[in-house]
Design a protein around this motif. Sequence first.
Motif, PDB file in Angstrom:
ATOM      1  N   THR A 205       0.833  -1.192   0.000  1.00  0.00           N
ATOM      2  CA  THR A 205       0.000   0.000   0.000  1.00  0.00           C
ATOM      3  C   THR A 205       0.871   1.246   0.000  1.00  0.00           C
ATOM      4  O   THR A 205       2.053   1.196   0.370  1.00  0.00           O
ATOM      5  CB  THR A 205      -0.899   0.014   1.249  1.00  0.00           C
ATOM      6  N   ASN A 206       0.277   2.354  -0.383  1.00  0.00           N
ATOM      7  CA  ASN A 206       1.037   3.609  -0.355  1.00  0.00           C
ATOM      8  C   ASN A 206       1.513   3.952   1.053  1.00  0.00           C
ATOM      9  O   ASN A 206       2.509   4.636   1.230  1.00  0.00           O
ATOM     10  CB  ASN A 206       0.215   4.760  -0.936  1.00  0.00           C
TER      11      ASN A 206
ATOM     12  N   GLN B 109       4.938   2.351   1.340  1.00  0.00           N
ATOM     13  CA  GLN B 109       5.895   2.689   0.292  1.00  0.00           C
ATOM     14  C   GLN B 109       6.229   4.174   0.207  1.00  0.00           C
ATOM     15  O   GLN B 109       7.388   4.523  -0.046  1.00  0.00           O
ATOM     16  CB  GLN B 109       5.360   2.202  -1.065  1.00  0.00           C
ATOM     17  N   VAL B 110       5.260   5.054   0.393  1.00  0.00           N
ATOM     18  CA  VAL B 110       5.545   6.480   0.193  1.00  0.00           C
ATOM     19  C   VAL B 110       5.330   7.337   1.440  1.00  0.00           C
ATOM     20  O   VAL B 110       5.673   8.518   1.445  1.00  0.00           O
ATOM     21  CB  VAL B 110       4.692   7.056  -0.968  1.00  0.00           C
TER      22      VAL B 110
ATOM     23  N   LEU C 277      -0.262  -1.107 -10.601  1.00  0.00           N
ATOM     24  CA  LEU C 277      -1.305  -0.910  -9.599  1.00  0.00           C
ATOM     25  C   LEU C 277      -2.339  -2.020  -9.719  1.00  0.00           C
ATOM     26  O   LEU C 277      -2.513  -2.614 -10.797  1.00  0.00           O
ATOM     27  CB  LEU C 277      -1.985   0.445  -9.801  1.00  0.00           C
TER      28      LEU C 277
ATOM     29  N   SER D  51      -7.677   0.395  -5.455  1.00  0.00           N
ATOM     30  CA  SER D  51      -7.782   1.432  -4.428  1.00  0.00           C
ATOM     31  C   SER D  51      -8.788   0.915  -3.407  1.00  0.00           C
ATOM     32  O   SER D  51      -9.602   0.049  -3.721  1.00  0.00           O
ATOM     33  CB  SER D  51      -8.270   2.760  -5.020  1.00  0.00           C
TER      34      SER D  51
ATOM     35  N   PRO E  15      -6.257   5.405  -0.480  1.00  0.00           N
ATOM     36  CA  PRO E  15      -5.076   4.552  -0.595  1.00  0.00           C
ATOM     37  C   PRO E  15      -5.045   3.763  -1.898  1.00  0.00           C
ATOM     38  O   PRO E  15      -6.082   3.368  -2.426  1.00  0.00           O
ATOM     39  CB  PRO E  15      -5.214   3.588   0.595  1.00  0.00           C
ATOM     40  N   TRP E  16      -3.837   3.516  -2.404  1.00  0.00           N
ATOM     41  CA  TRP E  16      -3.664   2.636  -3.558  1.00  0.00           C
ATOM     42  C   TRP E  16      -2.869   1.408  -3.145  1.00  0.00           C
ATOM     43  O   TRP E  16      -2.148   1.405  -2.146  1.00  0.00           O
ATOM     44  CB  TRP E  16      -2.991   3.345  -4.731  1.00  0.00           C
ATOM     45  N   TYR E  17      -3.015   0.375  -3.935  1.00  0.00           N
ATOM     46  CA  TYR E  17      -2.322  -0.886  -3.702  1.00  0.00           C
ATOM     47  C   TYR E  17      -1.699  -1.336  -5.012  1.00  0.00           C
ATOM     48  O   TYR E  17      -2.316  -1.225  -6.077  1.00  0.00           O
ATOM     49  CB  TYR E  17      -3.296  -1.956  -3.179  1.00  0.00           C
TER      50      TYR E  17
ATOM     51  N   ILE F 268       4.428   6.792  -7.676  1.00  0.00           N
ATOM     52  CA  ILE F 268       5.228   6.630  -6.458  1.00  0.00           C
ATOM     53  C   ILE F 268       6.084   7.871  -6.215  1.00  0.00           C
ATOM     54  O   ILE F 268       6.150   8.396  -5.101  1.00  0.00           O
ATOM     55  CB  ILE F 268       6.110   5.369  -6.552  1.00  0.00           C
TER      56      ILE F 268
ATOM     57  N   ASP G  51       3.770  10.802  -5.224  1.00  0.00           N
ATOM     58  CA  ASP G  51       3.197  10.625  -3.888  1.00  0.00           C
ATOM     59  C   ASP G  51       4.237  10.785  -2.784  1.00  0.00           C
ATOM     60  O   ASP G  51       3.921  11.246  -1.683  1.00  0.00           O
ATOM     61  CB  ASP G  51       2.520   9.256  -3.776  1.00  0.00           C
TER      62      ASP G  51
ATOM     63  N   TRP H 144       3.333  13.264   0.164  1.00  0.00           N
ATOM     64  CA  TRP H 144       3.223  12.797   1.548  1.00  0.00           C
ATOM     65  C   TRP H 144       4.302  13.379   2.442  1.00  0.00           C
ATOM     66  O   TRP H 144       4.113  13.506   3.651  1.00  0.00           O
ATOM     67  CB  TRP H 144       3.226  11.275   1.596  1.00  0.00           C
TER      68      TRP H 144
END
Length: 327
Positions: free
Chosen positions: A98-99, A102-103, A125, A128, A254-256, A308, A311, A315
Amino acid sequence: MRIISTMTRALVAGAALVALAHGTASAQADYPTRPVNVIVPQGAGGANDTIARIISAKLSEVLGQQFVVENRTGAGGNIGTAAAAKAKPDGYTLMLTTNGAQVINPWLYKTTGFDPIKDFTPVGLVASAGYVLVANAAFPANNVNELIAQLKANPGKYNYASAGNGTLNHLIMEMFKQQVGLNIQHVPYKTASAAAADVAGGIVPVSVQSAPSSLGLIKAGKIKALAVTNEKRIGALPDVPSISETIPGFGSTPWYGILAPAGTPVAIVNKLNAAIKTALADKDVQERLLKQGCEALESTPQQFATLIKDDLANWQKIVKSSGASVD
């Protein structure tokens, strides 16, 4: 004689290189020839785990080899992510993440054990997911305004549960807490499902939960949805307003996605990306994701890489302004 000997050696060496290249190309074309390990850096029962199992099952069908989910929890996703970063870049160890890990983690932790850009090759991806602000069924508040009023009338009295320090559950609630100016204490759990279970049991009254880990409890009446944290309402809970309807501008979706260790051959990455798109086009996969409060979300490896990078920058600003920190 020396000239002939030198030429012979050169021809043999050249033939060996051609054979090696042909063998490598053939191995990549035949990929996968054995089971593929899919690391999930969060615990069982949460959004990432649920999505990973849906997608992995379909990838097993599409590519003819088992895609086996392995949960490696700890440090807000850092332990599993670092393990994936160090894996052999041969396509047989992937990560569905998930973001949040990772970010966001790179800005929350002083040391994560991985570089979110240099250590990975984005594959694509997959989805979401909706996130929900939930409370115990007996908690006095029934919506965002009532929750704010309850917390401000009782500063420091209540706690909220998350899936662990630095997880998306934690950070989204911290963003909400900071933006509104609330005094509510954080109680980290090892998994999202454990946190949700204690909210249902009345041990901790409030939490931000992924739709996959909370829909069952919401439908059973064991917890109640006060709002969704996404920018807009989600299909799984169409009658539940988003926080942005009360607090304009608030929201996080969120993204996955699937990543491979850096250096994974392009041919394998492209084959995996095509398989992911085939899996996401399947109506059963789409319906299963929707039932979990998720939506299919595909991309090319290049589009995922750009997301990525973008983001990470976004973030960094959000984490800094929220004041959230794990170390």
